[in-house]
Design a protein around this motif. Structure first.
Motif, PDB file in Angstrom:
ATOM      1  N   LEU A  61      27.823  31.813  53.592  1.00 25.66           N
ATOM      2  CA  LEU A  61      29.048  32.547  53.885  1.00 25.66           C
ATOM      3  C   LEU A  61      30.070  32.469  52.753  1.00 25.66           C
ATOM      4  N   ILE A  62      30.239  31.270  52.162  1.00 27.82           N
ATOM      5  CA  ILE A  62      31.266  31.117  51.134  1.00 27.82           C
ATOM      6  C   ILE A  62      30.847  31.795  49.843  1.00 27.82           C
ATOM      7  N   THR A  63      29.577  31.695  49.472  1.00 36.20           N
ATOM      8  CA  THR A  63      29.085  32.447  48.318  1.00 36.20           C
ATOM      9  C   THR A  63      29.245  33.940  48.561  1.00 36.20           C
ATOM     10  N   GLY A  64      29.068  34.353  49.810  1.00 38.45           N
ATOM     11  CA  GLY A  64      29.253  35.761  50.153  1.00 38.45           C
ATOM     12  C   GLY A  64      30.664  36.244  49.872  1.00 38.45           C
ATOM     13  N   VAL A  65      31.653  35.331  49.898  1.00 35.70           N
ATOM     14  CA  VAL A  65      33.028  35.709  49.575  1.00 35.70           C
ATOM     15  C   VAL A  65      33.115  36.225  48.143  1.00 35.70           C
ATOM     16  N   PRO A 102      50.283  38.976  48.362  1.00 36.13           N
ATOM     17  CA  PRO A 102      49.499  40.113  48.854  1.00 36.13           C
ATOM     18  C   PRO A 102      49.658  41.316  47.913  1.00 36.13           C
ATOM     19  N   PRO A 103      48.726  42.264  47.892  1.00 36.16           N
ATOM     20  CA  PRO A 103      47.518  42.281  48.731  1.00 36.16           C
ATOM     21  C   PRO A 103      46.329  41.542  48.122  1.00 36.16           C
ATOM     22  N   VAL A 104      46.372  41.246  46.799  1.00 36.24           N
ATOM     23  CA  VAL A 104      45.238  40.573  46.167  1.00 36.24           C
ATOM     24  C   VAL A 104      45.508  39.075  46.166  1.00 36.24           C
ATOM     25  N   LEU A 105      45.113  38.404  47.207  1.00 37.65           N
ATOM     26  CA  LEU A 105      45.299  36.962  47.319  1.00 37.65           C
ATOM     27  C   LEU A 105      44.162  36.246  46.585  1.00 37.65           C
ATOM     28  N   GLY A 106      44.286  34.934  46.475  1.00 44.64           N
ATOM     29  CA  GLY A 106      43.219  34.176  45.839  1.00 44.64           C
ATOM     30  C   GLY A 106      41.976  34.113  46.714  1.00 44.64           C
ATOM     31  N   SER A 107      40.934  33.481  46.164  1.00 40.49           N
ATOM     32  CA  SER A 107      39.643  33.427  46.855  1.00 40.49           C
ATOM     33  C   SER A 107      39.724  32.728  48.205  1.00 40.49           C
ATOM     34  N   ILE A 164      37.815  33.376  52.071  1.00 44.72           N
ATOM     35  CA  ILE A 164      37.049  32.360  52.794  1.00 44.72           C
ATOM     36  C   ILE A 164      37.623  32.185  54.193  1.00 44.72           C
ATOM     37  N   MET A 165      38.950  32.219  54.306  1.00 42.49           N
ATOM     38  CA  MET A 165      39.586  32.167  55.629  1.00 42.49           C
ATOM     39  C   MET A 165      39.113  33.311  56.511  1.00 42.49           C
ATOM     40  N   VAL A 166      39.048  34.493  55.926  1.00 34.99           N
ATOM     41  CA  VAL A 166      38.607  35.675  56.673  1.00 34.99           C
ATOM     42  C   VAL A 166      37.215  35.448  57.248  1.00 34.99           C
TER      43      VAL A 166
END
Length: 704
Positions: free
Chosen positions: A234-238, A335-340, A344-346
């Motif tokens: 999941l995290i790599t998928g971010v 926002p809208p381009v937050l950090g990585s 991951i939270m999403v």
């Protein structure tokens, strides 16, 4: 770290690197279009299967990363020896697996040993670095090709892997950690290897951390073959699903020369004033944060932009570099381009990205308020002259002429509101920036070369971030397998009992210390896995609704992981600023911590009570009717903003007059009382603080 362009771009190797970066970018962009093309019916695995999309994404990271690494200097350090030592337990267990029924053929062992050698030995023998990097880039092909060939079989043998499954898994882990070591240093690879070794020798740990040993076959099998819990989880998928599109966006803006326009807009907005350099730095940090999401990159940009203004105004160099480092870090929460971390939270919380964006608005604005208020009081205390910059036209005309540059950012917000995927919105915004640049005759680049350069630069920017995210996925996988998260939560509950304030304090300190050695992404992954369950439980016990407790806890961890980027001694943003201003990085980090001191305290009040979560907007809107929620939100923002102004004045020792030491201390205490989410206390603190600004009030009455 920021990766520079190869020194000799005309060489065949440099050209190969350049085109691999472009191919990695184009592959990611094509995935957005793929469902609408005829190839969607062809069922091509690397285009249709999520696991293989991530595998291909990691392949491009490894190819580009190791080829770029050839141009990076590397010296043998104490960290290199520690990294080498931590690779030995996994290597020993791979070569001599003490697991019944597991007997690796010598060919598989030789392959694993080769992967280990090219990834690890250059840390101790820098002379091997160039050939090892070339060989590593070549060897990176085989784990991906192996997974592509045996994907369906691999899914069913995650717990009982074949010998070559183990060899490919071990090789891939070594390559990822070797690249993270080359790009980010030894701390994060050592953390991954520690959690890996913990699983191998958990029975040797004392007390609550004692556990059961896991076989090397299980660890390697689940890492390589598991769908969501392994290295391609999941995290790599971010990185593959979100980050690449925003780094491409940032790279394209730079290649098209639009960054200068953004900077000039900040200059046009603030005008000519003694505080202009700091104001421009804060606004430019916010503006570039809308496109970037990288604290160090944003710091490098705003530092280069504002250095002449700081020097012209006569700012102390350490104060100037501290302001720039602090302002640059704001990119991660803008926002809208937050950090990585936001993405991951999403994925972890399964919430819309738009919700995270809204929750980040409050912390970002308060962070900016802290920067600007510190800057205003410092400029007044130092008696600096007014400075400005020439734009070639009036400020108003420049703003009207070039404010269209924010339309693609507005497009992202609108598309997310309408329910489009994040990567679709980011890709369309990228096309929007290209269209704006080529339509405007004053911005139009020559030919299409800048587009390809933007793609290469964007994917190059992703390399350290993407590999760090992949390594963070390994940490997450190892903690899940060992059950360490529940053990750690139980231990923390014993330490802090039922005190939510103590829990947040300990976690904030833990996050800041951890962030001194690893990127914000890894800091968040580790702290959220180890501490979030216990904090959420305590928050609920203190009357915070469950949904608000979950959101506030993760935003709290997000915020303090971000602050690690600007906290000494290892502060990436401070290092970036010091490289521009020519200051000592460690001292710059200390000044960056002093600037906007309030930033370290704001996050505590996300969690201390339900009313405190109003700083994040969403938690109270979801749990209270609008007629209660909105007044609470406005009251909290007003109180904390005034508290920030008070604390900034206290730190500088100046309001509109010099403050005596006891006055500064009292004003600082009143600032803390304004942070506490209890309005009678806030009102009292506000009124008690007004006399310290008495000269300003007297001057205002005279003017009236």
């Amino acid at each position: 770290m920021e990766l520079e362009h190869p020194k000799t771009p005309s060489t065949p190797l440099a050209r190969l690197t350049h085109w691999i970066l472009i191919l990695g970018a184009l592959y990611s962009l094509y995935l957005v279009l793929h469902p609408f093309t005829p190839l969607a019916k062809a069922e091509i695995p690397i285009l249709d299967i999520v696991q293989l999309q991530r595998s291909t994404h990691v392949l491009f990271l490894l190819l580009g990363g190791y080829l770029i690494s050839i141009y990076l200097p590397r010296k043998r350090t104490l960290g290199a020896w520690i990294y080498f030592a931590f690779t030995l337990p996994p290597l020993y267990n791979f070569l001599f697996p003490n697991v019944p029924g597991v007997n690796l053929p010598w060919e598989a062992k030789a392959a694993g040993l080769l992967y280990w050698a090219v990834a690890v030995l250059p840390a101790l023998l820098p002379v091997l670095k160039r050939p090892a990097d070339l060989l590593a880039a070549f060897l990176a092909l085989f784990p991906t090709l192996y997974q592509l060939r045996f994907f369906e079989e691999l899914v069913y043998r995650a717990v009982l892997p074949e010998p070559w499954d183990m060899a490919m898994s071990f090789g891939l882990i070594m390559l990822v950690l070797g690249l993270v070591y080359r790009l980010l240093g030894p701390v994060m690879p050592v953390l991954v290897l520690f959690f890996f070794s913990y699983n191998l020798y958990a029975d040797l740990f004392p007390g609550a951390f004692r556990g059961s040993r896991q076989g090397i076959d299980l660890l390697l099998g689940k890492t390589f073959n598991e769908t969501e819990a392994g290295i391609y989880g999941l995290i790599t998928g971010v990185s593959a699903k979100y980050l690449v599109y925003f780094t491409l966006l940032s790279g394209m803006i730079g290649a098209l020369g639009l960054g200068k326009v953004v900077a000039n807009l900040a200059l046009a907005l603030v005008g000519r004033n003694p505080a202009t350099p700091g104001r421009v730095t804060g606004l430019a940090g916010i503006f570039m944060g809308m496109f970037s999401g990288s604290g160090a990159a944003d710091t490098q940009f705003v530092s280069t932009l504002t250095k002449p203004l700081f020097e012209k105004a006569g700012y102390d160099r350490l104060i100037a570099s501290g302001i720039a480092a602090t302002a640059g870090t704001i990119a991660i929460i803008t926002p809208p381009v937050l950090g990585s971390i936001a993405f991951i939270m999403v994925e972890i919380l399964q919430i819309p990205y738009l919700k995270v964006m809204i929750m980040a608005i409050g912390p970002a604005l308060l962070y900016l308020t802290a920067i600007l208020s510190f800057n205003e009081f410092y400029a007044r205390k130092a008696g600096l002259p007014p400075v400005g910059a020439e734009l070639g036209m009036s400020r108003r005309r420049y703003i009207l002429r070039y404010s269209t540059i924010f339309l693609p950012i507005l497009l992202i917000v609108v598309l997310l509101y309408l329910g489009y995927e994040v990567r679709t919105a980011a890709s369309l915004a990228l096309l929007g920036f290209i269209a704006l640049a080529y339509v405007d005759p004053t911005l139009r680049p020559k030919g299409v070369a800048p587009i390809f350069q933007g793609l290469a630069d964007g994917f190059r920017t992703l390399l350290p971030i993407g590999t760090a995210v992949t390594a963070a996925n390994l940490i997450f996988a190892m903690m899940v397998i060992s059950g360490l998260t529940s053990k750690f939560s139980q231990l923390l509950q014993q330490v802090w009992g039922e005190s939510l304030l103590l829990a947040t304090l300990i976690t904030a300190i833990f996050s800041l210390i951890l962030g001194m050695g690893v990127p914000p992404t890894a800091t968040y992954v580790i702290t959220s896995a180890l501490t979030a369950p216990a904090i959420i439980g305590l928050a609920k016990q203190n009357g915070i609704p469950e949904s608000a407790a979950i959101l506030a806890t993760h935003m709290f961890l997000f915020y303090y992981a971000t602050l690690a980027d600007v906290t000494p001694p290892v502060a990436l943003s401070a290092y970036a600023a010091s490289s521009v201003f020519g200051t000592n990085p460690l001292v710059t980090g200390v000044y960056a911590a002093r600037v906007a001191l309030a930033k370290y305290f704001i996050g505590f009040f996300f969690l201390v009570s339900y009313s405190g979560t109003a700083l994040l907007i969403i938690p109270v809107l979801e749990n209270s009717p609008p007629e209660i929620a909105w007044p609470l939100i406005l009251e909290r923002f007003l109180s904390v903003a005034i508290g920030i102004v008070y604390l900034s004045a206290s730190g500088v020792g100046y309001t509109f007059r010099p403050l005596r030491r006891w006055e500064a201390w009292v004003l600082g205490i009143l600032a803390f009382l304004l942070f506490v989410p209890y309005w009678p206390l806030n009102l009292a603190a506000f009124l008690l603080g007004l006399p310290f600004f008495s000269k300003a009030l007297t001057g205002a009455r005279r003017k009236a």
